[in-house]
Design an enzyme around this catalytic site. Structure first.
Site, PDB file in Angstrom:
ATOM      1  N   ASP A 173      71.817 -42.643  30.539  1.00 51.17           N
ATOM      2  CA  ASP A 173      72.099 -43.733  29.612  1.00 51.17           C
ATOM      3  C   ASP A 173      70.890 -43.934  28.691  1.00 51.17           C
ATOM      4  OD1 ASP A 173      74.258 -46.366  29.763  1.00 51.17           O
ATOM      5  OD2 ASP A 173      72.420 -46.584  28.579  1.00 51.17           O
TER       6      ASP A 173
ATOM      7  N   ASN B  89      82.982 -50.620  33.283  1.00 57.00           N
ATOM      8  CA  ASN B  89      83.299 -51.743  32.398  1.00 57.00           C
ATOM      9  C   ASN B  89      84.570 -51.398  31.631  1.00 57.00           C
ATOM     10  OD1 ASN B  89      80.940 -53.120  33.154  1.00 57.00           O
ATOM     11  ND2 ASN B  89      79.721 -52.022  31.638  1.00 57.00           N
TER      12      ASN B  89
ATOM     13  N   GLY C 174      83.203 -56.006  29.379  1.00 53.05           N
ATOM     14  CA  GLY C 174      81.916 -55.645  28.791  1.00 53.05           C
ATOM     15  C   GLY C 174      81.838 -54.215  28.302  1.00 53.05           C
ATOM     16  N   GLN C 175      83.002 -53.592  28.076  1.00 49.31           N
ATOM     17  CA  GLN C 175      82.996 -52.202  27.593  1.00 49.31           C
ATOM     18  C   GLN C 175      82.625 -52.176  26.118  1.00 49.31           C
ATOM     19  OE1 GLN C 175      86.776 -50.138  27.963  1.00 49.31           O
ATOM     20  NE2 GLN C 175      85.819 -48.127  27.627  1.00 49.31           N
TER      21      GLN C 175
ATOM     22  N   HIS D  33      83.948 -44.273  30.890  1.00 41.89           N
ATOM     23  CA  HIS D  33      82.693 -43.774  31.460  1.00 41.89           C
ATOM     24  C   HIS D  33      82.389 -44.544  32.726  1.00 41.89           C
ATOM     25  CE1 HIS D  33      81.931 -46.834  28.396  1.00 41.89           C
ATOM     26  NE2 HIS D  33      80.930 -47.245  29.144  1.00 41.89           N
TER      27      HIS D  33
ATOM     28  N   HIS E 130      79.466 -45.745  35.105  1.00 43.31           N
ATOM     29  CA  HIS E 130      78.022 -45.938  35.248  1.00 43.31           C
ATOM     30  C   HIS E 130      77.625 -45.653  36.696  1.00 43.31           C
ATOM     31  CE1 HIS E 130      77.241 -48.378  31.474  1.00 43.31           C
ATOM     32  NE2 HIS E 130      78.546 -48.607  31.601  1.00 43.31           N
TER      33      HIS E 130
HETATM   34  P1  AMP Z   1      79.617 -49.927  28.322  1.00 45.24           P
HETATM   35  O1  AMP Z   1      78.913 -51.168  27.832  1.00 45.24           O
HETATM   36  O2  AMP Z   1      80.082 -49.992  29.738  1.00 45.24           O
HETATM   37  O3  AMP Z   1      80.687 -49.476  27.363  1.00 45.24           O
HETATM   38  O4  AMP Z   1      78.491 -48.804  28.357  1.00 45.24           O
HETATM   39  C1  AMP Z   1      78.131 -48.041  27.268  1.00 45.24           C
HETATM   40  C2  AMP Z   1      76.800 -47.446  27.620  1.00 45.24           C
HETATM   41  O5  AMP Z   1      76.580 -46.330  26.766  1.00 45.24           O
HETATM   42  C3  AMP Z   1      75.617 -48.393  27.441  1.00 45.24           C
HETATM   43  O6  AMP Z   1      74.936 -48.541  28.690  1.00 45.24           O
HETATM   44  C4  AMP Z   1      74.766 -47.694  26.388  1.00 45.24           C
HETATM   45  O7  AMP Z   1      73.384 -47.828  26.643  1.00 45.24           O
HETATM   46  C5  AMP Z   1      75.213 -46.257  26.517  1.00 45.24           C
HETATM   47  N1  AMP Z   1      75.082 -45.439  25.333  1.00 45.24           N
HETATM   48  C6  AMP Z   1      75.516 -45.717  24.071  1.00 45.24           C
HETATM   49  N2  AMP Z   1      75.262 -44.688  23.248  1.00 45.24           N
HETATM   50  C7  AMP Z   1      74.662 -43.735  24.002  1.00 45.24           C
HETATM   51  C8  AMP Z   1      74.142 -42.426  23.733  1.00 45.24           C
HETATM   52  N3  AMP Z   1      74.197 -41.892  22.502  1.00 45.24           N
HETATM   53  N4  AMP Z   1      73.589 -41.737  24.756  1.00 45.24           N
HETATM   54  C9  AMP Z   1      73.511 -42.271  25.992  1.00 45.24           C
HETATM   55  N5  AMP Z   1      73.997 -43.478  26.311  1.00 45.24           N
HETATM   56  C10 AMP Z   1      74.543 -44.208  25.332  1.00 45.24           C
END
Ligand code: AMP
Ligand code: ZN
Length: 115
Positions: free
Chosen positions: A30, A88, A94-95, A101, A103
């Site tokens: 992340d 999420n 909180g997505q 994806h 986590h």
């Molecule tokens: P969510 O809030 O569950 O949709 O998680 C999205 C996650 O993607 C967040 O923790 C961001 O830090 C991560 N994220 C967004 N863009 C990137 C990227 N280019 N590379 C790695 N992680 C990312």
């Protein structure tokens, strides 16, 4: 999907710190880690969120949780001390990236309940 950041990462069009890849899944660090270990497990197929899983995705879902998660937690050294899996989903969940994806967080003691 053309305008999806995780589709682009899965296709290698945007760089990421890959920790795992196979025919159907990538996992990468992340960008904004919330724990010493924070990896996102992402299906290469564009699926918006877990509520959008279809019958045809059963093998993929099983692959993620039966094959990839156990392999990754071993590889990342968090299997023994424990870790947290978070998916999420949607606005209240909180997505922020609308491509499914998982986590994988570890390396510290997690608190409960989540915010
Ligand atoms: P969510 O809030 O569950 O949709 O998680 C999205 C996650 O993607 C967040 O923790 C961001 O830090 C991560 N994220 C967004 N863009 C990137 C990227 N280019 N590379 C790695 N992680 C990312
Ligand atoms: Zn996508």
């Amino acid at each position: 999907m053309t305008d999806c950041i995780f589709c682009k990462i899965a296709a290698g069009e945007i760089p990421s710190q890959l920790v795992y890849e196979d025919q159907s899944v990538v996992a990468f660090k992340d960008l904004s880690p919330k724990a010493p270990v924070h990896v996102l497990i992402v299906p290469k197929k564009h699926i918006k969120n877990i509520a959008q899983f279809q019958d045809e995705d059963k093998d993929l879902a099983a692959h993620i949780f039966v094959d990839v998660v156990p392999k990754l937690v071993d590889k990342l050294g968090v299997a023994d001390n424990g870790f947290r899996i978070v998916i999420n989903t949607g606005n209240n969940g909180g997505q922020t990236v609308p491509h499914l994806h998982v986590h994988l967080l570890g390396g510290r003691k997690m608190t409960w309940p989540p915010g």
